[in-house]
Design a protein around this motif. Structure first.
Motif, PDB file in Angstrom:
ATOM      1  N   UNK A   1     -28.621  38.332  15.640  1.00 24.85           N
ATOM      2  CA  UNK A   1     -27.636  37.521  16.357  1.00 24.85           C
ATOM      3  C   UNK A   1     -28.297  36.440  17.209  1.00 24.85           C
ATOM      4  N   UNK A   2     -29.344  36.805  17.915  1.00 29.66           N
ATOM      5  CA  UNK A   2     -29.967  35.845  18.825  1.00 29.66           C
ATOM      6  C   UNK A   2     -30.591  34.681  18.059  1.00 29.66           C
ATOM      7  N   UNK A   3     -31.205  34.959  16.919  1.00 27.34           N
ATOM      8  CA  UNK A   3     -31.831  33.893  16.137  1.00 27.34           C
ATOM      9  C   UNK A   3     -30.808  32.956  15.514  1.00 27.34           C
ATOM     10  N   UNK A   4     -29.548  33.403  15.445  1.00 24.71           N
ATOM     11  CA  UNK A   4     -28.476  32.558  14.913  1.00 24.71           C
ATOM     12  C   UNK A   4     -27.572  32.016  16.017  1.00 24.71           C
ATOM     13  N   UNK A   5     -28.078  32.045  17.248  1.00 26.08           N
ATOM     14  CA  UNK A   5     -27.413  31.434  18.403  1.00 26.08           C
ATOM     15  C   UNK A   5     -26.095  32.114  18.768  1.00 26.08           C
ATOM     16  N   UNK A   6     -26.009  33.409  18.496  1.00 27.87           N
ATOM     17  CA  UNK A   6     -24.860  34.174  18.958  1.00 27.87           C
ATOM     18  C   UNK A   6     -25.201  34.819  20.302  1.00 27.87           C
TER      19      UNK A   6
END
Length: 298
Positions: A290-295
């Motif tokens: 999630x973090x790497x996809x800007x969530x």
């Protein structure tokens, strides 16, 4: 000490690391007064603790001074910012409060309930670890044994420091003996080390006479870590944006001590150990995705 000081330049909570130097100074001062009967050593220990603590505060204070100088004193704005007029002008605190809504109980809103649920696993682990170690310290340390534990911890700390300095001294002596013929001094120093080793054995034998609970996880040396975690947990739950509690508290060793204790405990804790294991793995995998996809996942 330098690394702990640099942590204050990156995050304001880095100044809490000064508490470890204060705790060390109190142990040494207690040992100097009640065991060695040398008040001057206590004064020296306290003075050293104060200097080390101030050193940890320097990067944080330097950042605040830099902001005050550039914004409040030589800034181009005709109207000074509100924080410039405060008795203690703190730039970072004003930004958090004014723009991010950080403050005591300010995040307690119905719409923030999902964020509280997101932070509930790490907060639960933190609270359980605090309760676990506080209960151990409370049970194992009546006033009669607290004195012995403080003396033991201070002596072991002092012995570790002295042995480290001896190793450095002998290494330097070996290098210098090649050119100055200092073999005799090296042999003399080795004899002193053997005498010191005997003293170390005496201290270790004193440790064996202590109750079992005064060693390992129930040692008084875990106390500053518990106090540190308790303060950070209180701040994360009541003051901060609670969803950042996971990364905020993930640097605290007692959480992992308690998790490993549960995982290594008998079958009565097996279910809880499995849940902790699943949470850690899920957080790593899901959080990375999630973090790497800007969530928003912290």
């Amino acid at each position: 000490m330098i690394l702990l000081a640099l942590s204050g330049s990156a995050r304001s909570n880095g100044v809490l690391n000064a508490g470890y130097f204060c705790f060390q100074a109190m142990l040494q001062a207690y040992d100097a007064i009640y065991q060695k009967r040398k008040p001057i050593l206590a004064v020296q220990a306290i003075a050293a603790g104060v200097v080390q603590s101030l050193f940890v505060f320097v990067p944080f204070l330097a950042f605040q001074a830099y902001g005050y100088l550039n914004i409040c004193l030589i800034g181009n704005s005709y109207e000074p910012r509100p924080w410039c007029k405060a008795k203690i002008p703190l730039l970072y605190g004003f930004i958090q409060s004014h723009y991010w809504g950080v403050g005591f109980l300010r995040y307690f809103q119905a719409k923030q309930l999902p964020n509280f649920l997101l932070a509930s696993p790490i907060l639960s682990l933190a609270v359980c670890s605090i309760v676990h170690y506080v209960s151990i310290l409370y049970r194992k340390f009546p006033l009669s044994s607290m004195h012995k534990e403080i003396i033991y911890a201070a002596e072991m700390k002092s012995m570790g420091t002295n042995e480290g300095s001896d190793d450095m001294w002998i290494s330097n002596s070996k290098l210098s003996s090649k050119s100055t013929g200092g073999d005799h001094m090296v042999r003399q120093r080795k004899q002193e080390r053997r005498n010191g080793a005997q003293s170390s054995q005496d201290i270790k034998s004193m440790g064996r006479t202590l109750p079992d609970g005064m060693q390992g996880e129930s040692s008084i040396m875990v106390l500053p870590f518990i106090l540190h975690l308790a303060f950070m947990t209180f701040t994360a739950f009541f003051v901060m944006h609670v969803q950042v509690a996971t990364r905020f508290l993930s640097v605290s060793p007692p959480i992992y001590w308690f998790a490993s204790y549960v995982l290594a405990s008998p079958s009565s804790y097996k279910k809880w150990g499995y849940l902790i294991w699943v949470y850690f793995v899920t957080y790593i995998l899901l959080g990375s995705l999630l973090f790497s996809n800007f969530y928003p996942f912290t």
